[in-house]
Scaffold this active site. Structure first.
Site, mmCIF file in Angstrom:
data_model
loop_
_atom_site.group_PDB
_atom_site.id
_atom_site.type_symbol
_atom_site.label_atom_id
_atom_site.label_comp_id
_atom_site.label_asym_id
_atom_site.label_seq_id
_atom_site.Cartn_x
_atom_site.Cartn_y
_atom_site.Cartn_z
ATOM 1 N N THR A 95 0.860 -1.187 0.000
ATOM 2 C CA THR A 95 0.000 0.000 0.000
ATOM 3 C C THR A 95 0.892 1.232 0.000
ATOM 4 O OG1 THR A 95 -1.797 -1.141 1.145
ATOM 5 C CG2 THR A 95 -1.773 1.259 1.294
ATOM 6 N N VAL A 97 2.250 5.172 0.118
ATOM 7 C CA VAL A 97 2.156 6.466 0.788
ATOM 8 C C VAL A 97 1.857 7.530 -0.272
ATOM 9 C CG1 VAL A 97 3.602 8.216 1.924
ATOM 10 C CG2 VAL A 97 3.675 5.843 2.709
ATOM 11 N N ILE A 131 4.852 -1.154 2.956
ATOM 12 C CA ILE A 131 4.527 0.245 2.718
ATOM 13 C C ILE A 131 5.344 0.720 1.519
ATOM 14 C CG2 ILE A 131 4.644 2.586 3.646
ATOM 15 C CD1 ILE A 131 2.458 0.872 4.958
ATOM 16 N N LYS A 132 4.636 1.181 0.491
ATOM 17 C CA LYS A 132 5.306 1.612 -0.744
ATOM 18 C C LYS A 132 5.671 3.087 -0.662
ATOM 19 C CE LYS A 132 4.289 0.258 -5.189
ATOM 20 N NZ LYS A 132 3.353 -0.054 -6.286
ATOM 21 N N ILE A 133 6.920 3.357 -0.980
ATOM 22 C CA ILE A 133 7.462 4.713 -0.884
ATOM 23 C C ILE A 133 8.313 4.965 -2.130
ATOM 24 C CG2 ILE A 133 9.009 6.218 0.453
ATOM 25 C CD1 ILE A 133 8.384 4.409 2.917
#
Length: 317
Positions: A95, A97, A131-133
């Site tokens: 998911t 950011v 967590i995708k950044i």
């Protein structure tokens, strides 16, 4: 009959690059990845209407401030879609950011913690979430902090060797080096318009990164992403993971041509070099015009789709 998709699964973890539940059910990937553009597309599907309504109701219950409601609704919708996907995949959901935070380390850390808290409140443990950044210097520093807190990250929009190296040195769990968008840039910026899979600049980039990580013993997972054709995928067979859109999963499932493992490091593991400084990172990354342009463009595109999502949600608040 053994399909190419079956063969690929024997050497690479197959991930679905989609928020479409039906496609995920059909191709049974290990993991799934989403981004603001995919969340926007998924939100248009009728089966997602209840998830949107629930996110809006949640946001209204959290605050009376419209601006805060919008932020809360966006976050909850992304998590709601992730929760539906986690009912199907045995592994992890990625998911993302908000791309507009890509140059703000602290805001990225805070947003990641909030997304994780929403998942945790729904009974999902950290080991099922990435967590995708975006792979900016600031994003990589945020991931370094989050990894130490037990929050695993997927560093995306990765186009340069400097980005890949900085991610590994920060102890990031997984990177998503892009293939197709690199090919797009070379087609647009050179006279050469056709590339065989083995000479595809995106394939060459991911192959170099994969070999570099294995050569120096980095544990960061390499997950090739952004594919334009099946040839790019088969040329990267053996990569740790590949995240693939449903249309290309379909092609792989309908093809029974033998698949040969292309990526496999058999050399010795060397001592790791000194980590890149911020100055070295920027010098090396900015020496690659393609990487500079594609990172900036990718952030802009995700931000535009985030704003479209906000427009849709604000009409319901």
């Amino acid at each position: 009959m053994t399909t190419q998709l079956d063969s690929l699964r024997n050497m690479t973890v197959v991930v679905a690059d989609t928020g479409d539940i039906d496609a995920i059910k059909k191709y049974q990937p290990q993991d799934a990845t989403t981004n603001p553009s995919l969340i926007l597309s998924a939100s248009a599907l009728p089966q997602y209407a209840p998830l949107i309504d629930e996110a809006v109701a949640y946001a209204k219950a959290q605050s009376n401030d419209k601006a805060q409601q919008l932020i809360d609704a966006e976050d909850k919708l992304a998590v709601n879609i992730g929760l539906e996907i986690l009912k199907i995949v045995p592994g992890r959901i990625s998911t993302e950011v908000d791309a507009r935070l890509s140059y703000n380390t602290q805001a990225t850390v805070e947003k990641a913690r909030k997304l994780i808290a929403l998942y945790n409140a729904a009974g999902i443990s950290n080991d099922r979430i990435l967590i995708k950044i975006a792979s900016t210097w600031q994003g990589i520093r945020a991931a370094e902090i989050l990894e130490k807190e037990g929050i695993n990250c997927n560093l995306t929009l990765l186009f340069s060797e400097a980005q890949a190296r900085a991610c590994a040195e920060a102890g990031v769990y997984l990177i998503s080096p892009f293939v197709g968008r690199i090919l797009d840039w070379y087609k647009a910026n050179s006279d050469k318009k056709e590339y065989a899979p083995a000479e595809d600049p995106g394939v060459i980039s991911v192959t170099k990164i994969y070999n570099y990580y294995k050569e120096y013993g980095y544990n960061t997972v390499v997950m090739g992403a952004s594919f334009r054709n099946v040839g790019e995928i088969t040329e990267l067979a053996g990569c740790d993971r590949l995240t693939i859109a449903p249309a290309l999963l379909k092609e792989l499932q309908e093809n029974s041509t033998a698949l040969i493992r292309k990526l496999e490091y058999k050399g010795e593991v060397k001592a790791k070099p000194q980590p890149l400084t911020e100055a070295e990172f920027y010098w090396q990354h900015n020496s690659d015009a393609m990487a500079v342009e594609k990172l900036a463009e990718g952030i802009r595109k995700f931000a535009i789709d985030q704003e479209k999502l906000e427009t849709m949600l604000s009409a319901k608040l």
